[in-house]
Design an enzyme around this catalytic site. Structure first.
Site, PDB file in Angstrom:
ATOM      1  N   SER A 121      -3.290  -0.563   2.945  1.00  0.00           N
ATOM      2  CA  SER A 121      -1.835  -1.320   3.217  1.00  0.00           C
ATOM      3  C   SER A 121      -1.218  -1.299   1.767  1.00  0.00           C
ATOM      4  O   SER A 121      -2.062  -1.441   0.665  1.00  0.00           O
ATOM      5  CB  SER A 121      -2.080  -2.832   3.509  1.00  0.00           C
ATOM      6  N   LYS A 124      -5.883  -1.888  -0.847  1.00  0.00           N
ATOM      7  CA  LYS A 124      -4.450  -2.133  -1.369  1.00  0.00           C
ATOM      8  C   LYS A 124      -3.597  -1.078  -2.193  1.00  0.00           C
ATOM      9  O   LYS A 124      -4.444  -1.025  -3.288  1.00  0.00           O
ATOM     10  CB  LYS A 124      -4.554  -3.512  -1.869  1.00  0.00           C
ATOM     11  N   ARG A 151       0.087   4.711   1.795  1.00  0.00           N
ATOM     12  CA  ARG A 151      -0.832   4.289   2.620  1.00  0.00           C
ATOM     13  C   ARG A 151      -1.796   5.505   2.929  1.00  0.00           C
ATOM     14  O   ARG A 151      -2.887   5.711   3.155  1.00  0.00           O
ATOM     15  CB  ARG A 151      -0.322   3.444   3.765  1.00  0.00           C
ATOM     16  N   ARG A 187       0.195  -4.064  17.041  1.00  0.00           N
ATOM     17  CA  ARG A 187      -0.759  -4.837  16.774  1.00  0.00           C
ATOM     18  C   ARG A 187      -1.101  -5.987  17.872  1.00  0.00           C
ATOM     19  O   ARG A 187      -2.184  -6.221  18.254  1.00  0.00           O
ATOM     20  CB  ARG A 187      -0.457  -6.077  15.495  1.00  0.00           C
TER      21      ARG A 187
END
Lengths: 397, 397, 397, 397
Positions: free
Chosen positions: C238, C168, C200, C335
């Site tokens: 993320s 993260k 990221r 996704r």
């Protein structure tokens, strides 16, 4: 003045609804029942119900339906229609905006003008751009020339008599970028979506240049979509994949035109600038306090406005969420808002509100232009004078 | 009248922004910097930036953040907070609507009223409903009783002095439907989404009944969400999964209350009824022609309106696309539109506009209520009088 | 080897469903009914049902609910919880993906290992970054150090024994950019949305560096989100607004750990690379031809994958529309697709598939990691061994 | 058997890409470069990139473009084209699904069949329905008759040799409902959106009846969209506003046809039923374990499947969010999921997956049909035999 009586022209404006983007039956009815000559049509603007973004197929669907219908009416191949009539479709009818077409037709008028200027329209096209010109100074400068040509074609001498310049401009695709590179040239951006904004912005600055809203010195490649203090209060530009040139439609008022309508404009400083809408109405000779009465609303023949989310994320200090919404594109929110504000003033929802307002008015605001029938004229569409036809084309002398 | 001086109350209204649905820092600042007592807070309404539909988690997220913060401030468990303060969240800030909280706090006032009625607020809760009552006559009738109780609690004697009844009501879930069936009862609908509309509609008709807008004879199970000629011009109801009772907040004007604010309302006949917005402003003592000036706009402490797409698919004869858009829910379009229309009048975008207006105003229209500071009062928030606290709860005697 | 018996650890993995993002009742049930010690929890990963984009409030809503629940269970303030447990929420359950939490808990084990390596987990945090470091080489290098620390903490000596590094990382906001500028520094981008990708990407390259997937020489500021030939096959990163450091969770296999589970990974070359999913299964000791049987599917304790639309607009030569869809964000399409492909192999839909795969696998593809119970172990969750607790924190020695 | 050699027919299947819904250039190339005779085309199916819901204009846009192109090629007016060729467009290419056209053309074959049955296609139309028939038993029964006629036209004698019945059916509009009422009749529903489901459902049950999947006794008005235990494993139906009859395309295998392709089907029990996809492949003579190799994938000429969210909100016990997502329609999620699952098996994304599967397979599942070239035949499109033309039309004797 040596202008002969037969040189007077008149511009008829018909606004009709559509049941879906491919529904051109209301335009056909104008031909069949309302005495409109298909050959007199100079431009059709359409507000269609797609998302106004990349995958908005309501626009080409409408153009396809228009081409098919006009090809039949004019007895020419569909591919020819686009050379005679400018089709400018704008997607996005968020909030209460009603999908509609606005048909501009032009005819000769034997009647002398009553002295007061009337709505005048002129079109002009630039030559095709090469990809490396799109979004840059070259596009802006060529646009400025086209605006001047269209003004001349419309017999509008003074920049201040122009109230709206509607432009359809090209964008970059991967293939076009590759072509420029293969020839050793750089393009304004390699992001095809961003190229839409740059093309709109360059075109708007071309209008600003032609109308003396900015000076030539302030204009450069690097100013486009960077220096947003430069803008036109009368430009409305939209980018499309189907062309490589700029198609320019100039609207203003001219004593060389007769007819019962005129056009006026104002600049909304932000999306809720109701006062600007009222100013535009007043300039068009329409009395307004609060919302127009139903009778006065009928005098409004067409409304054009640009909508854009303020870059700083707030409207008069209050946060808006347009930029943060990953479900609904920011331009969709902006159109919905401005549609509500203008409907509040006009009392109608068939408003031509389009997004993507780079260099078209101040940040978060944009031009609003209104075509209204003159007060002495009876309201409604069919009463506008008609006659024989002289299609306007700014490129021919 | 035997009402003693210490029985005078005053209602303070604070409207604050949020950076995201979980951001309650602006309310905390009211406590820390603006002299607001957390224990005086009777209700918090929030306009949050979700989609306002089924999967709108901005609402419970805001409630969770509010509960955590108030629990700390009040020194009670988070679960207790909801028994002391009514939290009513409405999702959807489409167009230009700005996310915000409206905090209502109530305190005793030693000062006698200046004679003119002031903003009064009262809350009441029905008992928990059983599932088979939701969306039916039983819910409407219990709501009517609760409205009467809340009016009494707010010392508002006459129905015509009530200008807004905000209600949070329950909905059916699969489990609740199964429970009713297991006990041999029928529910109003087995479609959980439809149950939201039925619950909102039954609740609105309860308000109409309490305020003498409809007669008891006209009301029946079958009228709910069927006979839309029955409606309240002052109800604003929203359904939530987290409760089984109706939570009622009544707002009106009363001579038993002091303070610098009052409330007024009007009914928009359609989504672009700008005149109704102006009427509500005038009733609230705010002069309006065109948009309010920045100074006048500051006098507006809160605006509440319901938005709804017209069922016939048109606004004043022009087609809207709200019902046909499978990408954006119809209620989202409606809120965006009404937000633009009201912002046109007020010059602000922090407007509490909610969707789902069954039996709340005529088809396509809805109530608009405005809280404004009185003219003699200086504008702005902190100037509103404050004092010690008496939380309103209509259920206790 | 001097490692004493009491130094053996075991990692328990519980995967539970949620009814909505704020629903942590299934985790509470683990504590109350399944013998899980709240103090043993090292990390909670959540796949929540928001849009996974800017305005996805399902993520912070879930974190808030987790904090409240764990604060009660651990007897500490909510703000303290985040220092003890890593919460990593990923929004977006498009297609058939099922919202779920994955709870990792760690305890000491007196039992000696059976010799075969078992699932090991270690966490580490970088120091807070200054804004000018985000998205640049500094962030990548600090991440690489943190990965090494977390590996050590997990007693994983060799890079090839690491199979997933979940990170993260922070992003830039307008305020953070202004802060850097005020101190005379440049930031990686002034586009806050773009900063998510850069952060990221830099974090993923940090993983690649730590795991010897790329050489230090190939890494530079300008490579980040530019040179996509550099990537990690085991990074999953993320970005979130709520932190300024990188939080690193390393998962691998280690002989210092006991317990019935192990982890394996493979790299999908594109979104429909079913073979890679099968390879990951086989590496995890799960027999596969076609879809897993229901019994075998129960052995799968968690599945992690990254999804990303191919930049060239096609999958194996056939056009995809992910980039052109202005109604649904490209990452949502990606996704949904990858969720279908993996569900085809596994026969389950509770899959942790996240978007934004910069430098995480090849263009259009991404890592897939699978935690499975060992074959000799009985299937299901509760059978995993449990014991006393030793929370892993890589920063402390 | 009296069937003469000249009565042998062959069906050619071409699958081509489109750059956008109006892009029919790849079909034109089949005529210009691939030896396809426009007059031999019997049906064109298109998977277009709209939302597949109410405002999906990608479907009519594609039909308009097809009509224009075929009118030129066939030398007939655009309006005539639809009488000669069945155009069935299905919107929605979520996840990785690739927009494409599938062109079915039929020609006479002098060659005797090699004995093994080949792909056969037949079309038939019902008479126009009156509005009160739509969604009811009358529509189902007429559909069953049309299926029988189309089978006869395709020389398919046994129901078990039919593997796909693709149907386009009408829906109710406000005007059609009003028409029925004016004549004193009741319609199946007054909700126009719901009428699409009823029409699809009635049509599917008609297929089930014709193919002996259900008995005539089980069928009634009230069973339609109520008794979901009744379904066809070979029906694929979609509703459109542009017609009042059912247009039926039957595909199966027949010894009266030659050519290198055959069709097979299976029924997916849920959206992740990978085994059913493999079963369909095996039935079509394609060897499969895991994903097809690139060479085997080329043998797959077309894939048809229906996708639908399970009504109970879960897939194999794990919650899905399709019904709760107010931003993305449930059918869009379902198509994305099924597209991923089938792509996992086939290794291709040009799959004709459509939504709205009422009575087409079990709840949450649906039929999958695959056209593959026979193993002995060389792979790829142009190798399929061609010859002179005999357009199939089941209505004429």
């Amino acid at each position: 003045m040596t202008e002969a009586a037969e040189n007077f022209r008149q511009c008829r404006v018909d606004r009709v609804s559509m049941a879906h983007p491919g529904d051109v039956t209301a335009i056909a009815r104008l031909f069949d029942e309302e005495n409109l000559d298909p050959a007199s049509v100079a431009a059709v603007l359409g507000k269609t119900e797609g998302n106004g973004c990349v995958n908005d197929f309501s626009r080409p669907y409408a153009v396809t339906a228009l081409q098919t219908m006009f090809a039949e009416r004019l007895g020419c191949p569909p591919a020819e229609v686009g050379k005679r009539i400018a089709f400018i479709m704008s997607g996005g009818t968020e909030g209460g905006i009603s999908p509609h077409f606005i048909v501009f037709s032009v005819s000769k008028s034997a009647k002398p003008a009553d002295g007061s200027p009337s709505l005048a329209i002129g079109t002009a096209f630039t030559a095709d751009f090469v990809p490396e010109e799109i979004g840059g100074l070259a596009q802006a400068e060529a646009t400025a020339v086209a605006v001047k040509v269209a003004m001349k074609s419309a017999s509008i001498a003074r920049p201040e008599d122009v109230h709206l310049v509607q432009i359809k401009c090209p964008l970059l695709t991967s293939a076009r970028i590759a072509d420029a590179k293969a020839r050793g040239h750089r393009v304004a951006t390699e992001d095809t979506y961003a190229s839409m904004g740059l093309s709109r912005g360059a075109s708007a600055l071309g209008v600003a240049l032609a109308l003396d809203e900015i000076g030539a010195k302030s204009l450069s490649d690097s100013a486009i979509c960077q220096n947003f203090s430069l803008w036109s209060g009368r430009a409305s530009t939209s980018a499309g994949i189907e062309l490589m040139r700029n198609e320019v439609v100039v609207m203003g008022n001219s004593s060389a035109w007769t007819g019962g309508a005129l056009i006026a404009h104002a600049v909304m400083q932000d999306g809720i600038d109701f006062g600007a809408v009222q100013n535009a109405l007043r300039s068009a000779g329409v009395h307004t306090e609060g919302q127009l009465s139903a009778d006065e609303a009928k005098r409004i023949r067409a409304v054009f406005a640009k909508a854009e989310p303020p870059r700083n994320g707030a409207i008069r200090g209050n946060r808006h969420i347009m930029w943060d919404d990953s479900d609904i594109n920011a331009t969709r929110h902006a159109r919905a808002l401005v549609g509500g504000v203008i409907a509040a003033a006009i009392g109608r929802t068939d408003l031509f509100i389009s997004g993507g307002a780079e260099h078209q008015g101040p940040d978060g605001g944009g031009p609003i232009a209104i075509i209204a029938t003159k007060k002495s004229t009876k309201t409604g569409g069919p009463e506008l004078p008609r006659g024989t036809i002289a299609v306007v084309n700014g490129i021919q002398p």
